[in-house]
Design an enzyme around this catalytic site. Sequence first.
Site, PDB file in Angstrom:
ATOM      1  N   LYS A  41    -117.346  -9.063 -52.278  1.00  5.44           N
ATOM      2  CA  LYS A  41    -118.489  -8.192 -51.993  1.00  5.44           C
ATOM      3  C   LYS A  41    -119.177  -7.794 -53.293  1.00  5.44           C
ATOM      4  O   LYS A  41    -118.627  -7.946 -54.379  1.00  5.44           O
ATOM      5  CB  LYS A  41    -118.031  -6.939 -51.250  1.00  5.44           C
ATOM      6  CG  LYS A  41    -117.105  -6.043 -52.059  1.00  5.44           C
ATOM      7  CD  LYS A  41    -116.719  -4.793 -51.284  1.00  5.44           C
ATOM      8  CE  LYS A  41    -115.837  -3.875 -52.138  1.00  5.44           C
ATOM      9  NZ  LYS A  41    -115.516  -2.611 -51.447  1.00  5.44           N
ATOM     10  N   TYR A 274    -133.493   8.828 -78.267  1.00  6.65           N
ATOM     11  CA  TYR A 274    -134.165   9.952 -77.619  1.00  6.65           C
ATOM     12  C   TYR A 274    -133.377  11.253 -77.778  1.00  6.65           C
ATOM     13  O   TYR A 274    -132.160  11.290 -77.602  1.00  6.65           O
ATOM     14  CB  TYR A 274    -134.348   9.669 -76.127  1.00  6.65           C
ATOM     15  CG  TYR A 274    -135.320   8.560 -75.826  1.00  6.65           C
ATOM     16  CD1 TYR A 274    -136.632   8.603 -76.282  1.00  6.65           C
ATOM     17  CD2 TYR A 274    -134.926   7.458 -75.070  1.00  6.65           C
ATOM     18  CE1 TYR A 274    -137.527   7.585 -75.997  1.00  6.65           C
ATOM     19  CE2 TYR A 274    -135.818   6.431 -74.770  1.00  6.65           C
ATOM     20  CZ  TYR A 274    -137.115   6.505 -75.246  1.00  6.65           C
ATOM     21  OH  TYR A 274    -137.990   5.489 -74.953  1.00  6.65           O
TER      22      TYR A 274
END
Length: 382
Positions: A41, A274
């Site tokens: 999956k 940042y």
Amino acid sequence: MTETPPPRRARAEIDLGALRANVRTLRARVAPHVQVMAVVKADAYGHGAIRCARAALDTGADWLGTATPHEALALRAAGITDARILCWLWTPGDPWAEGIEAGLDMTVSGMWALEELLAAARETGKRARVQLKGDTGLGRNGCQPADWPELVGEALKAESQGLLKITGLWSHFACADEPGHPSIASQLDVFRSMLDYAEKAGVEPEVRHIANSPATLTLPESHFDLVRPGIAMYGVSPSPELGTSADFGLRPVMSLIGSVALVKQVPGGHGVSYGHHYVTQGETTLGLIPLGYADGIPRHASGRGPVLVGGKVRTAAGRVAMDQFVVDLAGDRIEPGTEAVLFGPGDRGEPTAQDWAEAADTIAYEIVTRIGARIPRVYVNG
């Protein structure tokens, strides 16, 4: 013939030899009669579902497992036509008819799902393959014990009408990765009770199963007819409390490798990325790694994520940005293009997925599954 050179910016190397070895190791941990389902999956936990499914089947896996029917149908479309595939996460309106036509084993956990599946069986004129899932205590998908008699009874009625075949009875653990957790014994008791009811009512399942990766590794009493290893097949321990990958004889399959894009010298007191959450203590060199949270690098690992560059483990300096982050090279002169290994098996002193999980306060499952489509998968030892 010449080999295609690996991508320079970044790549996820997928070691299919390691995956095959892990499948063999997992098979050796279960009794000969117990079948193995390779869970692929979420694009095989980020490793590439089609290539990993084929490698697992070639090594002796008996089944494939997916969450959604769309994942299962994609495997069929890729030419994996003979393997048994179980898919379990259905929603109203999903492609039941396509699943029947493709010969999927489809999970039913409630009456609405059984009704939609029966409508599709009548539409196609083919008998559906159905596995009934019980909620033994996880509280997610699965039929509650109080509703089990109705679901079993209606499924048996449909089986007698030739609309479906009940191929399996199953459930899923909540805390198998926590050694000694009281829910483990409780869930096994509930599962055995639900099995007993269904079988006395007339269900003759081909397989009964509840064991996920941690249960496959540590709970032989839970193996029944089939085990469903997921993360363990990719060489990642399901829980540090249970042991490391090496403790279980497993080898991590994915290595995430970038290329240093820029190296520059900066003075002390220079802000990095940042918010300037990192400021250089003195004159130093900075290296730019061209991967960011758009590639799956967790922003929560800002200031903590480890990277092997130039033979030393460095730490992400400042915030991880969308496409890049920075490491402080402490004055080392590193050439642009030098490999930056974010994680791998750890053989060369590089960090592991578990190291990144700890840096981001998450689990290693999330680290490997979140690596995005912008990062090409490069298969080795295929």
